[in-house]
Design an enzyme around this catalytic site. Structure first.
Site, mmCIF file in Angstrom:
data_model
loop_
_atom_site.group_PDB
_atom_site.id
_atom_site.type_symbol
_atom_site.label_atom_id
_atom_site.label_comp_id
_atom_site.label_asym_id
_atom_site.label_seq_id
_atom_site.Cartn_x
_atom_site.Cartn_y
_atom_site.Cartn_z
ATOM 1 N N SER A 217 0.850 -1.186 0.000
ATOM 2 C CA SER A 217 0.000 0.000 0.000
ATOM 3 C C SER A 217 0.887 1.238 0.000
ATOM 4 O O SER A 217 1.683 1.435 0.924
ATOM 5 C CB SER A 217 -0.909 -0.017 1.232
ATOM 6 O OG SER A 217 -1.711 1.128 1.275
ATOM 7 N N ASP A 249 -7.574 -1.471 5.707
ATOM 8 C CA ASP A 249 -8.401 -2.644 5.973
ATOM 9 C C ASP A 249 -9.354 -2.913 4.813
ATOM 10 O O ASP A 249 -9.650 -4.069 4.489
ATOM 11 C CB ASP A 249 -9.192 -2.442 7.268
ATOM 12 C CG ASP A 249 -8.281 -2.101 8.436
ATOM 13 O OD1 ASP A 249 -7.126 -2.565 8.438
ATOM 14 O OD2 ASP A 249 -8.719 -1.361 9.335
#
Length: 309
Positions: A217, A249
């Protein structure tokens, strides 16, 4: 059923203020409370995508009871949390409405006894019998062995259940060596694991350390993924401002749902990026804005870079 593991659950509290100023009193414009911890957030997003999801981990004290009450009200999520004597932690996110920036405060979590850890391991093994995939998410509460995730990865692999690991530091280093199917570190976590600040080199090094696939990420720049099938970069069409709490998440939920649905990697990554941006745009941590999600989904740029080594 998709199983999510949150060893350090939390009650997520979000405060919204006009302007956050150090050393000053503030009037809170809005307060929201949600059951949280990384795996709980993942489960909520998976349920919103239509997947049957079970949450396990630890819960205790008055905060834990409140978390379970709120979790029970979440459609599509089954509570399989293991009770402990200590109190579930709280996290507080303070959103500055003028800048859109968020300041986060995280409590450490309850101390887990050897007997409580043993009870969790028994519950985890039982739940794996009906799981199509499992996500191991977040920090370890005090008392849980630092190699806990490595053991949970091995147990899932022995049961033939695909496993995604999303943690950091020494638990990540040990967990990767147990050969999870996928890890999802952010840029800092990846650099800490591999010693490299070059995301491309670092993702490939993380695979050599044991992970079958790695999705890094990179914040506003999107995702970088390397897997046996190839190498891709996925980026949102524009920067989305808002509360980033829970955005990572949602990436996990997008990747895990794509794995279970057997989507091609570019489709998994597009879903993950769109969900992440839609989560940042939502008013409360750990939820996503459906309108933003569907608007972004077909505009995420996914580029194949090369064949992974």
């Amino acid at each position: 059923m998709i199983l999510t593991v949150t060893l350090n659950t939390a009650l997520d509290i979000t405060y919204r203020v006009g302007t956050l100023r150090p050393h000053a009193s503030h009037r809170i414009a809005e307060v929201t409370e949600r059951p949280g911890g990384k795996g709980v957030n993942v489960a909520r997003v998976l349920a919103a995508l239509g997947h049957e999801t079970t949450v396990t981990g630890f819960t205790g004290g008055a905060t834990g009871r409140l978390l379970q009450e709120r979790l029970t009200a979440t459609a599509g999520v089954v509570d399989a949390l293991v009770p402990v004597e200590g109190a579930t932690r709280r996290t507080v996110a303070v959103v500055d409405e003028r800048t859109g920036d968020t300041t986060q405060f995280n409590e450490p979590g309850p101390h887990i006894t050897p007997a409580e850890w043993s009870a969790f391991l028994d519950a985890y093994e039982d739940l794996l019998a009906s799981a199509s995939a499992v996500a191991l998410c977040g920090s370890l509460p005090p008392g849980v062995p630092v190699g806990a995730y490595a053991g949970l990865v091995r147990t899932a692999r022995a049961a033939g259940v695909p496993v995604l690991l999303d943690t950091s530091g020494e638990p990540l280093r040990r967990g990767v060596a147990a050969r999870p199917d996928l890890i999802k570190p952010n840029a800092d976590e990846l650099a800490e694991l591999t010693g490299s600040h070059d995301p491309l080199r670092a993702t490939q090094d993380a695979r050599r350390r044991g992970a079958r696939a790695v999705v890094a990420s990179l914040g506003a720049e999107g995702l970088l993924a390397t897997a046996p099938e190839g190498l891709w970069r996925a980026a949102p069409p524009a920067r989305v401002h808002g509360n980033p709490a829970g955005a990572g998440d949602s990436v996990v939920a997008g990747l895990l749902s794509g794995l279970v649905e057997q989507l091609p990697w570019p489709d998994r990554l597009a879903r993950a990026v769109a969900l992440s941006a839609a989560t940042a745009a939502a008013p409360a941590a750990g939820e996503f804005d459906p309108t933003t999600y569907h608007a972004l989904l077909t505009h995420v740029a996914v580029t194949g870079l090369a064949t992974a080594a």
